[in-house]
Design a protein around this motif. Structure first.
Motif, PDB file in Angstrom:
ATOM      1  N   PHE A   1       0.817  -1.219   0.000  1.00 51.57           N
ATOM      2  CA  PHE A   1       0.000   0.000   0.000  1.00 51.57           C
ATOM      3  C   PHE A   1       0.847   1.263   0.000  1.00 51.57           C
ATOM      4  O   PHE A   1       0.701   2.126  -0.860  1.00 51.57           O
ATOM      5  CB  PHE A   1      -0.951   0.014   1.206  1.00 51.57           C
ATOM      6  CG  PHE A   1      -1.926   1.158   1.178  1.00 51.57           C
ATOM      7  CD1 PHE A   1      -3.045   1.107   0.364  1.00 51.57           C
ATOM      8  CD2 PHE A   1      -1.719   2.285   1.953  1.00 51.57           C
ATOM      9  CE1 PHE A   1      -3.946   2.168   0.321  1.00 51.57           C
ATOM     10  CE2 PHE A   1      -2.611   3.355   1.921  1.00 51.57           C
ATOM     11  CZ  PHE A   1      -3.730   3.294   1.107  1.00 51.57           C
ATOM     12  N   GLY A   2       1.773   1.374   0.929  1.00 51.68           N
ATOM     13  CA  GLY A   2       2.438   2.647   1.155  1.00 51.68           C
ATOM     14  C   GLY A   2       3.220   3.183  -0.020  1.00 51.68           C
ATOM     15  O   GLY A   2       3.048   4.338  -0.439  1.00 51.68           O
TER      16      GLY A   2
ATOM     17  N   ILE B   1       3.304   2.736  -3.259  1.00 54.55           N
ATOM     18  CA  ILE B   1       2.715   3.098  -4.554  1.00 54.55           C
ATOM     19  C   ILE B   1       2.025   4.459  -4.513  1.00 54.55           C
ATOM     20  O   ILE B   1       1.745   5.042  -5.576  1.00 54.55           O
ATOM     21  CB  ILE B   1       1.751   2.009  -5.066  1.00 54.55           C
ATOM     22  CG1 ILE B   1       0.507   1.906  -4.193  1.00 54.55           C
ATOM     23  CG2 ILE B   1       2.464   0.677  -5.164  1.00 54.55           C
ATOM     24  CD1 ILE B   1      -0.549   0.960  -4.772  1.00 54.55           C
ATOM     25  N   TYR B   2       1.754   4.973  -3.308  1.00 56.01           N
ATOM     26  CA  TYR B   2       1.195   6.310  -3.178  1.00 56.01           C
ATOM     27  C   TYR B   2       2.239   7.316  -2.700  1.00 56.01           C
ATOM     28  O   TYR B   2       2.126   8.516  -2.993  1.00 56.01           O
ATOM     29  CB  TYR B   2      -0.015   6.286  -2.239  1.00 56.01           C
ATOM     30  CG  TYR B   2      -1.119   5.405  -2.773  1.00 56.01           C
ATOM     31  CD1 TYR B   2      -1.840   5.776  -3.907  1.00 56.01           C
ATOM     32  CD2 TYR B   2      -1.413   4.184  -2.178  1.00 56.01           C
ATOM     33  CE1 TYR B   2      -2.840   4.961  -4.431  1.00 56.01           C
ATOM     34  CE2 TYR B   2      -2.409   3.354  -2.694  1.00 56.01           C
ATOM     35  CZ  TYR B   2      -3.109   3.748  -3.818  1.00 56.01           C
ATOM     36  OH  TYR B   2      -4.092   2.935  -4.340  1.00 56.01           O
ATOM     37  N   ASP B   3       3.253   6.852  -1.993  1.00 52.27           N
ATOM     38  CA  ASP B   3       4.309   7.755  -1.537  1.00 52.27           C
ATOM     39  C   ASP B   3       5.191   8.232  -2.685  1.00 52.27           C
ATOM     40  O   ASP B   3       5.553   9.412  -2.752  1.00 52.27           O
ATOM     41  CB  ASP B   3       5.184   7.070  -0.483  1.00 52.27           C
ATOM     42  CG  ASP B   3       4.524   7.003   0.881  1.00 52.27           C
ATOM     43  OD1 ASP B   3       3.527   7.713   1.096  1.00 52.27           O
ATOM     44  OD2 ASP B   3       5.023   6.242   1.734  1.00 52.27           O
ATOM     45  N   ILE B   4       5.566   7.322  -3.576  1.00 50.06           N
ATOM     46  CA  ILE B   4       6.463   7.703  -4.671  1.00 50.06           C
ATOM     47  C   ILE B   4       5.882   8.832  -5.526  1.00 50.06           C
ATOM     48  O   ILE B   4       6.593   9.799  -5.847  1.00 50.06           O
ATOM     49  CB  ILE B   4       6.834   6.481  -5.530  1.00 50.06           C
ATOM     50  CG1 ILE B   4       7.709   5.504  -4.724  1.00 50.06           C
ATOM     51  CG2 ILE B   4       7.541   6.908  -6.811  1.00 50.06           C
ATOM     52  CD1 ILE B   4       9.090   6.016  -4.374  1.00 50.06           C
TER      53      ILE B   4
ATOM     54  N   HIS C   1       8.918  -4.149   3.370  1.00 46.52           N
ATOM     55  CA  HIS C   1       8.273  -5.401   3.766  1.00 46.52           C
ATOM     56  C   HIS C   1       6.906  -5.588   3.113  1.00 46.52           C
ATOM     57  O   HIS C   1       6.288  -4.643   2.633  1.00 46.52           O
ATOM     58  CB  HIS C   1       8.116  -5.452   5.298  1.00 46.52           C
ATOM     59  CG  HIS C   1       7.471  -4.216   5.852  1.00 46.52           C
ATOM     60  ND1 HIS C   1       8.203  -3.155   6.334  1.00 46.52           N
ATOM     61  CD2 HIS C   1       6.173  -3.872   5.985  1.00 46.52           C
ATOM     62  CE1 HIS C   1       7.387  -2.202   6.753  1.00 46.52           C
ATOM     63  NE2 HIS C   1       6.144  -2.620   6.550  1.00 46.52           N
ATOM     64  N   ILE C   2       6.476  -6.851   3.118  1.00 49.31           N
ATOM     65  CA  ILE C   2       5.123  -7.210   2.706  1.00 49.31           C
ATOM     66  C   ILE C   2       4.517  -8.076   3.797  1.00 49.31           C
ATOM     67  O   ILE C   2       5.206  -8.850   4.462  1.00 49.31           O
ATOM     68  CB  ILE C   2       5.105  -7.941   1.347  1.00 49.31           C
ATOM     69  CG1 ILE C   2       6.027  -9.170   1.371  1.00 49.31           C
ATOM     70  CG2 ILE C   2       5.497  -6.998   0.223  1.00 49.31           C
ATOM     71  CD1 ILE C   2       6.014  -9.963   0.083  1.00 49.31           C
ATOM     72  N   TYR C   3       3.200  -7.930   3.986  1.00 52.68           N
ATOM     73  CA  TYR C   3       2.488  -8.674   5.020  1.00 52.68           C
ATOM     74  C   TYR C   3       1.892  -9.959   4.450  1.00 52.68           C
ATOM     75  O   TYR C   3       1.548 -10.028   3.263  1.00 52.68           O
ATOM     76  CB  TYR C   3       1.381  -7.813   5.625  1.00 52.68           C
ATOM     77  CG  TYR C   3       1.899  -6.633   6.414  1.00 52.68           C
ATOM     78  CD1 TYR C   3       2.433  -6.812   7.691  1.00 52.68           C
ATOM     79  CD2 TYR C   3       1.861  -5.343   5.889  1.00 52.68           C
ATOM     80  CE1 TYR C   3       2.905  -5.730   8.427  1.00 52.68           C
ATOM     81  CE2 TYR C   3       2.332  -4.258   6.618  1.00 52.68           C
ATOM     82  CZ  TYR C   3       2.857  -4.466   7.885  1.00 52.68           C
ATOM     83  OH  TYR C   3       3.336  -3.402   8.602  1.00 52.68           O
ATOM     84  N   GLU C   4       1.756 -10.941   5.311  1.00 54.76           N
ATOM     85  CA  GLU C   4       1.246 -12.252   4.894  1.00 54.76           C
ATOM     86  C   GLU C   4      -0.106 -12.149   4.200  1.00 54.76           C
ATOM     87  O   GLU C   4      -0.370 -12.874   3.235  1.00 54.76           O
ATOM     88  CB  GLU C   4       1.147 -13.173   6.114  1.00 54.76           C
ATOM     89  CG  GLU C   4       0.714 -14.588   5.787  1.00 54.76           C
ATOM     90  CD  GLU C   4       0.681 -15.475   7.016  1.00 54.76           C
ATOM     91  OE1 GLU C   4       0.883 -16.698   6.862  1.00 54.76           O
ATOM     92  OE2 GLU C   4       0.456 -14.957   8.128  1.00 54.76           O
TER      93      GLU C   4
END
Length: 239
Positions: free
Chosen positions: A180-181, A183-186, A220-223
């Motif tokens: 999530f983070g 792709i909107y932060d960049i 990181h990525i979450y399960e």
């Protein structure tokens, strides 16, 4: 790990592939959430205007992106505005209805005791000395360090540099979620770079846009997102 490309689409695909298939750490559980993680990741985007991607499984939600960008550039920090675009913000809001990670408010509205916003400090530093190394903007601030904080700001700081008549910008992240983070932060961070250049053109009319760099201490990525990332990697990423 360093990934360099002239478009974010290529960078994002390589990031997901590396973190999912070749993580530095697995089975770590911050806040009880299983993750895969790579540490000390560097991104170099040589064309900061190419800051989005498309994928048949999942692409950025443009309605949300536009709402978030509007929120930031208006300098607001109220939950009421941003919650219209995503319920996520309600989970991390303060008791008074404000949001800590309202990046525009942190940059354009909050002033230090000397009367500078973060943006004003960086802009004036660059005008005063084209070769300065002091054009720093801070996101995570001392007042965010309190017990019970549900939103400890992920972005640490950013630094503008003018070298060889190009404006470079580097952002450092203590932590970043790849689903999530990022792709909107960049898009926001690269727009900051473009905006600063536009402001500086009045002083330095030949100034060009340089590389955008992005350092992440924990990428990181979450399960819960593993299966979606598997499917994304089977599909083409486009600019």
């Amino acid at each position: 790990m360093t990934i360099t490309s002239n478009n974010f689409s290529t960078i994002y695909k390589l990031l997901l592939d590396e973190i999912y298939n070749n993580p530095d750490f697995v089975d770590i559980n911050p806040r009880g959430l299983k993750t895969k993680e790579k540490t000390n990741v560097e991104i170099a985007l040589t064309n900061p205007t190419s800051n989005l991607f498309t994928n048949d499984v999942r692409s950025p939600d443009l309605r949300y992106l536009y709402g978030e960008l509007l929120y930031y550039f208006l300098g607001r920090n109220d939950l009421q505005f941003i919650s219209k675009y995503s319920s996520f913000w309600s989970k991390i809001a303060n008791d008074d209805g404000t949001v800590n990670s309202a990046y525009g408010n942190l940059l354009f509205k909050e002033k230090n005791k000397y009367g500078f916003t973060e943006w004003e400090w960086a802009y004036k530093s660059l005008i005063k000395d084209k070769a300065t190394r002091q054009a720093l903007i801070r996101f995570n601030k001392p007042h965010h360090s309190f017990d019970g904080n549900k939103d400890f700001v992920c972005t640490l700081d950013g630094l503008f540099l003018i070298r060889d008549n190009k404006l470079y910008f580097t952002t450092t992240m203590r932590s970043q979620d790849m689903w999530f983070g990022i792709i909107y932060d960049i898009p926001f961070f690269t727009l900051l770079q473009q905006q600063m250049r536009l402001h500086l053109l009045e002083i330095f009319p030949d100034l060009e846009l340089g590389t955008y760099r992005h350092y992440i201490f924990s990428a990181h990525i979450y399960e819960k997102d593993f299966k979606y990332i598997e499917n994304m990697l089977l599909n083409k990423f486009d600019n």
